[in-house]
Design a protein around this motif. Structure first.
Motif, PDB file in Angstrom:
ATOM      1  N   ASP A 132       4.521  -6.614  -1.721  1.00 36.17           N
ATOM      2  CA  ASP A 132       3.596  -6.371  -0.610  1.00 36.17           C
ATOM      3  C   ASP A 132       2.882  -5.033  -0.804  1.00 36.17           C
ATOM      4  O   ASP A 132       3.190  -4.037  -0.143  1.00 36.17           O
ATOM      5  CB  ASP A 132       4.370  -6.378   0.709  1.00 36.17           C
ATOM      6  CG  ASP A 132       3.470  -6.457   1.928  1.00 36.17           C
ATOM      7  OD1 ASP A 132       2.241  -6.256   1.781  1.00 36.17           O
ATOM      8  OD2 ASP A 132       3.983  -6.700   3.046  1.00 36.17           O
ATOM      9  N   PRO A 133       1.890  -4.979  -1.714  1.00 35.34           N
ATOM     10  CA  PRO A 133       1.219  -3.715  -2.019  1.00 35.34           C
ATOM     11  C   PRO A 133       0.433  -3.129  -0.860  1.00 35.34           C
ATOM     12  O   PRO A 133       0.158  -1.923  -0.848  1.00 35.34           O
ATOM     13  CB  PRO A 133       0.296  -4.073  -3.190  1.00 35.34           C
ATOM     14  CG  PRO A 133       0.093  -5.554  -3.098  1.00 35.34           C
ATOM     15  CD  PRO A 133       1.372  -6.092  -2.551  1.00 35.34           C
ATOM     16  N   GLU A 134       0.067  -3.932   0.110  1.00 31.50           N
ATOM     17  CA  GLU A 134      -0.676  -3.415   1.263  1.00 31.50           C
ATOM     18  C   GLU A 134       0.195  -2.543   2.157  1.00 31.50           C
ATOM     19  O   GLU A 134      -0.313  -1.649   2.833  1.00 31.50           O
ATOM     20  CB  GLU A 134      -1.262  -4.579   2.076  1.00 31.50           C
ATOM     21  CG  GLU A 134      -2.311  -5.394   1.342  1.00 31.50           C
ATOM     22  CD  GLU A 134      -3.520  -4.560   0.956  1.00 31.50           C
ATOM     23  OE1 GLU A 134      -4.000  -3.784   1.805  1.00 31.50           O
ATOM     24  OE2 GLU A 134      -3.973  -4.670  -0.203  1.00 31.50           O
ATOM     25  N   ARG A 135       1.491  -2.802   2.136  1.00 28.08           N
ATOM     26  CA  ARG A 135       2.388  -2.101   3.060  1.00 28.08           C
ATOM     27  C   ARG A 135       3.339  -1.126   2.375  1.00 28.08           C
ATOM     28  O   ARG A 135       3.794  -0.172   3.007  1.00 28.08           O
ATOM     29  CB  ARG A 135       3.222  -3.121   3.857  1.00 28.08           C
ATOM     30  CG  ARG A 135       2.403  -4.082   4.686  1.00 28.08           C
ATOM     31  CD  ARG A 135       3.289  -5.114   5.339  1.00 28.08           C
ATOM     32  NE  ARG A 135       3.992  -4.571   6.492  1.00 28.08           N
ATOM     33  CZ  ARG A 135       5.015  -5.180   7.095  1.00 28.08           C
ATOM     34  NH1 ARG A 135       5.479  -6.320   6.609  1.00 28.08           N
ATOM     35  NH2 ARG A 135       5.589  -4.645   8.146  1.00 28.08           N
ATOM     36  N   PHE A 136       3.632  -1.361   1.092  1.00 23.15           N
ATOM     37  CA  PHE A 136       4.695  -0.581   0.457  1.00 23.15           C
ATOM     38  C   PHE A 136       4.294  -0.053  -0.920  1.00 23.15           C
ATOM     39  O   PHE A 136       3.571  -0.713  -1.666  1.00 23.15           O
ATOM     40  CB  PHE A 136       5.960  -1.436   0.305  1.00 23.15           C
ATOM     41  CG  PHE A 136       6.429  -2.069   1.570  1.00 23.15           C
ATOM     42  CD1 PHE A 136       6.896  -1.291   2.627  1.00 23.15           C
ATOM     43  CD2 PHE A 136       6.395  -3.439   1.736  1.00 23.15           C
ATOM     44  CE1 PHE A 136       7.317  -1.868   3.809  1.00 23.15           C
ATOM     45  CE2 PHE A 136       6.814  -4.034   2.917  1.00 23.15           C
ATOM     46  CZ  PHE A 136       7.279  -3.245   3.952  1.00 23.15           C
ATOM     47  N   TYR A 137       4.806   1.127  -1.257  1.00 23.90           N
ATOM     48  CA  TYR A 137       4.713   1.647  -2.610  1.00 23.90           C
ATOM     49  C   TYR A 137       5.833   1.028  -3.437  1.00 23.90           C
ATOM     50  O   TYR A 137       6.895   0.672  -2.918  1.00 23.90           O
ATOM     51  CB  TYR A 137       4.874   3.172  -2.618  1.00 23.90           C
ATOM     52  CG  TYR A 137       3.816   3.917  -1.830  1.00 23.90           C
ATOM     53  CD1 TYR A 137       2.486   3.922  -2.244  1.00 23.90           C
ATOM     54  CD2 TYR A 137       4.152   4.627  -0.682  1.00 23.90           C
ATOM     55  CE1 TYR A 137       1.515   4.605  -1.531  1.00 23.90           C
ATOM     56  CE2 TYR A 137       3.188   5.319   0.040  1.00 23.90           C
ATOM     57  CZ  TYR A 137       1.869   5.308  -0.386  1.00 23.90           C
ATOM     58  OH  TYR A 137       0.915   5.982   0.330  1.00 23.90           O
ATOM     59  N   SER A 138       5.609   0.915  -4.742  1.00 24.28           N
ATOM     60  CA  SER A 138       6.614   0.339  -5.630  1.00 24.28           C
ATOM     61  C   SER A 138       6.509   0.975  -7.005  1.00 24.28           C
ATOM     62  O   SER A 138       5.462   0.881  -7.664  1.00 24.28           O
ATOM     63  CB  SER A 138       6.415  -1.178  -5.756  1.00 24.28           C
ATOM     64  OG  SER A 138       7.166  -1.707  -6.840  1.00 24.28           O
ATOM     65  N   TYR A 139       7.555   1.619  -7.436  1.00 22.02           N
ATOM     66  CA  TYR A 139       7.603   2.214  -8.774  1.00 22.02           C
ATOM     67  C   TYR A 139       7.413   1.139  -9.846  1.00 22.02           C
ATOM     68  O   TYR A 139       6.637   1.303 -10.794  1.00 22.02           O
ATOM     69  CB  TYR A 139       8.935   2.933  -8.976  1.00 22.02           C
ATOM     70  CG  TYR A 139       9.241   3.251 -10.421  1.00 22.02           C
ATOM     71  CD1 TYR A 139       8.596   4.293 -11.075  1.00 22.02           C
ATOM     72  CD2 TYR A 139      10.156   2.487 -11.145  1.00 22.02           C
ATOM     73  CE1 TYR A 139       8.857   4.577 -12.413  1.00 22.02           C
ATOM     74  CE2 TYR A 139      10.427   2.758 -12.469  1.00 22.02           C
ATOM     75  CZ  TYR A 139       9.772   3.803 -13.103  1.00 22.02           C
ATOM     76  OH  TYR A 139      10.029   4.066 -14.421  1.00 22.02           O
ATOM     77  N   ARG A 140       8.087   0.022  -9.685  1.00 22.20           N
ATOM     78  CA  ARG A 140       8.026  -1.022 -10.713  1.00 22.20           C
ATOM     79  C   ARG A 140       6.645  -1.672 -10.754  1.00 22.20           C
ATOM     80  O   ARG A 140       6.117  -1.945 -11.834  1.00 22.20           O
ATOM     81  CB  ARG A 140       9.120  -2.066 -10.447  1.00 22.20           C
ATOM     82  CG  ARG A 140       9.180  -3.172 -11.492  1.00 22.20           C
ATOM     83  CD  ARG A 140      10.500  -3.891 -11.444  1.00 22.20           C
ATOM     84  NE  ARG A 140      11.570  -3.078 -11.994  1.00 22.20           N
ATOM     85  CZ  ARG A 140      12.420  -3.488 -12.943  1.00 22.20           C
ATOM     86  NH1 ARG A 140      12.304  -4.695 -13.450  1.00 22.20           N
ATOM     87  NH2 ARG A 140      13.374  -2.705 -13.374  1.00 22.20           N
ATOM     88  N   ARG A 141       6.060  -1.900  -9.604  1.00 23.97           N
ATOM     89  CA  ARG A 141       4.716  -2.486  -9.579  1.00 23.97           C
ATOM     90  C   ARG A 141       3.707  -1.533 -10.231  1.00 23.97           C
ATOM     91  O   ARG A 141       2.821  -1.956 -10.982  1.00 23.97           O
ATOM     92  CB  ARG A 141       4.312  -2.800  -8.137  1.00 23.97           C
ATOM     93  CG  ARG A 141       3.006  -3.596  -8.032  1.00 23.97           C
ATOM     94  CD  ARG A 141       2.637  -3.911  -6.593  1.00 23.97           C
ATOM     95  NE  ARG A 141       2.380  -2.705  -5.828  1.00 23.97           N
ATOM     96  CZ  ARG A 141       3.045  -2.360  -4.725  1.00 23.97           C
ATOM     97  NH1 ARG A 141       4.017  -3.121  -4.271  1.00 23.97           N
ATOM     98  NH2 ARG A 141       2.742  -1.242  -4.090  1.00 23.97           N
TER      99      ARG A 141
END
Length: 250
Positions: free
Chosen positions: A223-232
């Motif tokens: 959910d890139p709109e709501r959360f940051y993600s190291y792996r993404r």
């Protein structure tokens, strides 16, 4: 407008798992990046942290964070910390302080014993969870007067199993610890496996005999709109990533 995820398990203790919405950062950090360790502009990160502090009803100085190092170390907090010690969890019985952890796929875990008025917050990636940061947090809360059969714990947004591909050496390390840990892995492509981090976290928490435990059910990766993600961010080849803030206060 900030977006704050809460859990009924932690009520009536004030808490929130903040999403990236409503922040001042731009570009790859767009949103509420609260990570001072990122390459985002320091003054913009300060604005974001101030917004989160205001939402928690405290001053920015009372929003307490540590220098997270993927350890099982816990700090007992009685006053705002002028310098951030190296640790991955905090506990307090002091009103007016908010304990906050920063994540971008790892598990943010918030703890509360409302009767004893003792709270805790832990940054629990795979290494910290495996090395005992959750257990250490509960023990530190007990030292302040909490009773584990009254403590509730909630895992916030974290990477889900379908997005968490790992290699065979990763799996072997967990199996060497406990053969039953095989349950937290599913088959991936080739020799890869898919690790269920929140299920592992819930398993460790349930083994502590707490009053109740839960996961909000949100996947940071998907959910890139709501959360940051190291792996993404890594998969996208981006230079850096934002950090989500999760906080709890008395």
């Amino acid at each position: 407008m900030l977006e704050i995820i809460t859990s009924p398990l932690l009520q009536p203790i004030r808490h929130g798992f903040f999403t990236r919405k409503g922040g001042a950062s731009s570009g790859i950090f767009a949103g509420l990046n609260c990570g001072t360790g990122s390459s985002d502009l320091a003054e913009v990160v300060a604005i974001n942290r101030a917004r989160a502090a205001e939402a928690m009803g405290i001053s920015p100085a009372a929003l307490v964070t540590v220098n997270q190092v993927h350890s099982a170390d816990v700090v007992t907090v009685t006053t705002p910390l002028p310098d951030r010690p190296r640790a991955d969890a905090m506990v307090t019985a002091t009103p007016g302080l908010a304990l906050a952890v920063l994540t971008a796929d790892c598990q943010p875990v918030l703890f509360a014993d409302p009767d004893a008025q003792v709270i805790g917050a832990a940054h629990a990636g795979w290494r910290g969870a495996r090395d005992g940061v959750l257990e250490a947090t509960v023990e530190a809360m007990e030292a302040l007067g909490a009773v584990r059969t009254r403590i509730r714990a909630v895992i916030g947004p974290t990477i889900s199993q379908r997005a968490y591909e790992v290699g065979p050496e990763f799996v072997e390390g967990f199996i060497d610890d406990d053969r039953d840990n095989a349950r937290f892995f599913a088959n991936g492509k080739g020799d890869r496996a898919l690790f269920d981090l929140p299920a592992f976290g819930l398993h460790r928490l349930r083994g502590l005999g707490l009053a109740d435990v839960g996961w909000t059910g949100h996947c940071t990766y998907s959910d890139p709109e709501r959360f940051y993600s190291y792996r993404r961010t890594t998969h996208a080849g981006e230079a850096d990533y934002g950090r989500l803030l999760s906080a709890i206060r008395l």
